[in-house]
Design a protein around this motif. Structure first.
Motif, mmCIF file in Angstrom:
data_model
loop_
_atom_site.group_PDB
_atom_site.id
_atom_site.type_symbol
_atom_site.label_atom_id
_atom_site.label_comp_id
_atom_site.label_asym_id
_atom_site.label_seq_id
_atom_site.Cartn_x
_atom_site.Cartn_y
_atom_site.Cartn_z
ATOM 1 N N LEU A 478 -81.192 -18.366 -12.571
ATOM 2 C CA LEU A 478 -79.579 -18.061 -12.819
ATOM 3 C C LEU A 478 -79.299 -17.462 -14.367
ATOM 4 C CD1 LEU A 478 -76.771 -17.583 -12.757
ATOM 5 C CD2 LEU A 478 -76.194 -20.024 -11.778
ATOM 6 N N GLU A 479 -80.148 -19.126 -15.485
ATOM 7 C CA GLU A 479 -80.264 -19.835 -16.581
ATOM 8 C C GLU A 479 -80.761 -18.173 -17.329
ATOM 9 O OE1 GLU A 479 -79.574 -21.063 -20.087
ATOM 10 O OE2 GLU A 479 -78.364 -21.450 -18.146
ATOM 11 N N ALA A 480 -81.950 -17.734 -16.876
ATOM 12 C CA ALA A 480 -82.166 -16.627 -17.115
ATOM 13 C C ALA A 480 -82.008 -15.333 -17.268
ATOM 14 C CB ALA A 480 -83.911 -16.766 -16.826
ATOM 15 N N ILE A 481 -80.907 -15.492 -16.696
ATOM 16 C CA ILE A 481 -79.793 -14.163 -16.369
ATOM 17 C C ILE A 481 -79.222 -14.231 -17.258
ATOM 18 C CG2 ILE A 481 -78.529 -12.806 -14.174
ATOM 19 C CD1 ILE A 481 -80.546 -13.573 -12.475
ATOM 20 N N ARG A 482 -78.543 -15.086 -17.562
ATOM 21 C CA ARG A 482 -77.100 -15.138 -17.930
ATOM 22 C C ARG A 482 -78.126 -15.307 -19.910
ATOM 23 N NH1 ARG A 482 -75.543 -21.351 -17.553
ATOM 24 N NH2 ARG A 482 -73.237 -20.528 -19.397
ATOM 25 N N ARG A 483 -79.085 -15.713 -19.955
ATOM 26 C CA ARG A 483 -79.716 -15.610 -21.201
ATOM 27 C C ARG A 483 -79.800 -14.388 -21.691
ATOM 28 N NH1 ARG A 483 -83.819 -21.059 -21.703
ATOM 29 N NH2 ARG A 483 -82.353 -22.279 -21.330
ATOM 30 N N ARG A 484 -80.609 -13.862 -21.026
ATOM 31 C CA ARG A 484 -80.649 -12.285 -20.641
ATOM 32 C C ARG A 484 -79.195 -11.356 -20.878
ATOM 33 N NH1 ARG A 484 -84.684 -8.144 -20.122
ATOM 34 N NH2 ARG A 484 -83.754 -6.480 -20.513
#
Length: 531
Positions: A478-484
């Motif tokens: 989820l954190e990787a998606i939010r950063r993208r």
């Protein structure tokens, strides 16, 4: 000079009431002054008479008032003589409908002395028995309907068991769906549809009826954690223990499906069976042992089904949406751009999609899910960011700061974050599904979970021991998606592939279209009858 009249022998009842009188010419003459109405004409009411009969005997003057012969009797009695022992008079009983007299129908007097073999009974008990015996009065005391006693409790040995294979039983979050999922309309038909999703971590089933356009009512639901993809990343095959757990859960689903008349069903398997070398062999075993025919769907179909399942959570004001489904073995991401002409099928607005070959099970096995430090967590985020970097998708920076763009997450990870955020004592789907979380709230929940050890995560009622080693891996994805795709808010969806399967099948059969046409025809008929 005439002599005084002879004193006639008199039998005296209790209260000095006269029963039989001897006439010199006619012999014994009965006087009917007992229970008959004739003998009570000159006396008080029956209630008052009872009180007097049970009291002290009356004097001669009282006897004289009660009968024409009372004066002669009083004159013949010597002064100071005690009256004869009173004899209790039994009240005349009415005949029953069968014509047989009751037990106390005789008019003979009885002695008040009880029999030697029977102890004396209280007066209240005697009156109670007289009411309950025969005749019309007793009919009023009978119950009008039989009394139904509660059924005895069901023995524990025959009670249905929970869907969980072993360990302590705890509330199943998907068991709530049969009561609260899409309950905002009446069924438009008796047709039932079924959808089954066998994923890397869960086996889930839904049986539903269509209601209002785009919605349905769940009739039955089932969910069990089977961890079919356990050890898949290391060996490339499904283990025997994992397959046995999945087959056992599918047997339960087969029983539910066979017990109902299903119009259409679709049973799918996802990443675990796609990636495993023995995936097809496992599905053949499932067909042999349960009778269910599962199909392996590709990643594009999985992404479209996830969008279809969450279409009701995409508001009319949305212009761009990134919808993601974090699974056990893969993660599907779809980018939607919605213009002014919105299609009834939201999947038609997908412009770009991808399926990452990583999920909560595979990522936690590679990095460890029990003891996760901030460094390990950052390593997991970096791995997923590298996969997203290869996803060819136009930038959404121009809309990322506007209110008509947001993220929609449909997975156990985001629902767990929502439950922890609400501080629920028990997971409640009604409060979680459709919840909005701001960017700051999501960051706060992730930091809180990262600060807990394994025991602390397992003790939380919204996580439990089954997901305690997987939730931080999901937070890393989820954190990787939010950063993208930075966004000011995210919406939580407790729904996914099963809902997408049901929505597509009902739309293909036109059940909502037929219902719309039926309503239009009813309106036209009503207008013609009432011009």
């Amino acid at each position: 000079m005439d002599s005084a009249p002879a004193a006639y022998p008199v039998r005296v009842l209790r209260g000095d009431r006269i029963k039989n009188v001897t006439d010199p010419e006619r012999g014994p003459v009965p006087l009917d002054n007992g229970a008959s109405a004739t003998g009570r004409k000159g006396s008080k009411s029956s209630r008052r008479g009872k009180k007097k009969r049970h009291g002290a005997p009356r004097d001669a003057s009282a006897v004289a008032k009660a009968s024409p012969l009372g004066a002669a009797e009083a004159a013949a009695r010597p002064t100071g003589a005690e009256p004869a022992e009173p004899v209790r008079k039994r009240k005349r009983r009415r005949r029953s409908k069968s014509g047989e007299p009751g037990q106390a129908a005789q008019v003979q007097s009885r002695s008040v002395e009880p029999k030697a073999s029977e102890p004396p009974k209280p007066e209240g008990e005697r009156r109670h028995k007289r009411r309950a015996r025969g005749g019309k009065k007793a009919q009023h005391a009978r119950p009008l309907a039989p009394v139904h006693m509660p059924a005895p409790p069901t023995p524990a040995s025959v009670r249905p068991k929970s869907g969980r294979p072993d360990g302590p039983q705890r509330p199943d979050r998907d068991a709530q769906e049969a009561r609260v999922h899409h309950r905002d309309g009446e069924p438009v038909s008796d047709d039932l549809y079924a959808a089954l999703d066998l994923g890397t971590n869960n086996c889930r089933l839904l049986i539903a009826q269509p209601t209002r356009p785009g919605q349905f009512r769940v009739v039955d639901a089932f969910s069990r954690i089977v961890r079919l993809g356990e050890g898949l990343g290391a060996s490339g095959r499904l283990s025997d223990a994992a397959m046995e757990r999945a087959v056992e859960a599918l047997r339960v689903c087969a029983v539910k499906l066979k017990s109902r008349q299903i119009r259409r069903m679709r049973l799918i398997a996802t990443e675990a069976c796609r990636a495993a070398e023995n995936g097809e062999e496992f599905l053949s075993r499932v067909t042999t042992q349960t009778g269910l025919n599962l199909e392996i769907i590709n990643r594009e179909t999985e992404a479209r089904l996830a969008v279809s399942g969450c279409s009701s959570l995409v508001g009319r004001d949305a212009r761009s949406v990134v919808l993601f489904d974090i699974g056990g073995g893969s993660s599907e991401i779809a980018v939607l751009r919605i213009g002014d002409n919105r299609s009834p099928r939201l999947a038609n607005h997908i412009t770009h999609w991808t399926s990452l070959p990583v999920g909560v099970v595979t990522l936690s096995e590679r990095h460890g899910g029990r003891d996760v430090s901030p460094d390990i967590f950052e390593a997991m985020v970096s791995e997923v960011e590298g996969m997203l970097a290869r996803f060819d998708c136009p930038s959404l920076d121009s809309v990322a700061v506007t209110d008509d763009f947001y993220l929609i997450g449909t997975s156990g990870t985001v629902t767990t974050l929502a439950g922890v955020h609400l501080d629920l004592p028990r997971y409640d789907r009604r409060r979680v599904d459709g919840l909005w979380l701001s960017n700051a709230e999501v960051s706060e929940m992730q930091a809180r979970l990262l600060s807990w050890d394994f025991a602390g995560r397992a003790a939380n009622p919204c996580i439990g021991p089954d997901r305690a080693d997987l939730v931080l891996a999901g937070c890393a994805i989820l954190e990787a998606i939010r950063r993208r795709w930075p966004s000011k808010r995210m919406r939580v969806a407790d729904r996914g592939l099963r809902e997408g399967l049901l929505t597509d099948m009902m739309a293909d059969d036109g059940v909502w279209r037929r219902n719309r046409q039926r309503r239009q025809q009813m309106r036209r008929d009503g207008a013609s009858r009432h011009p």
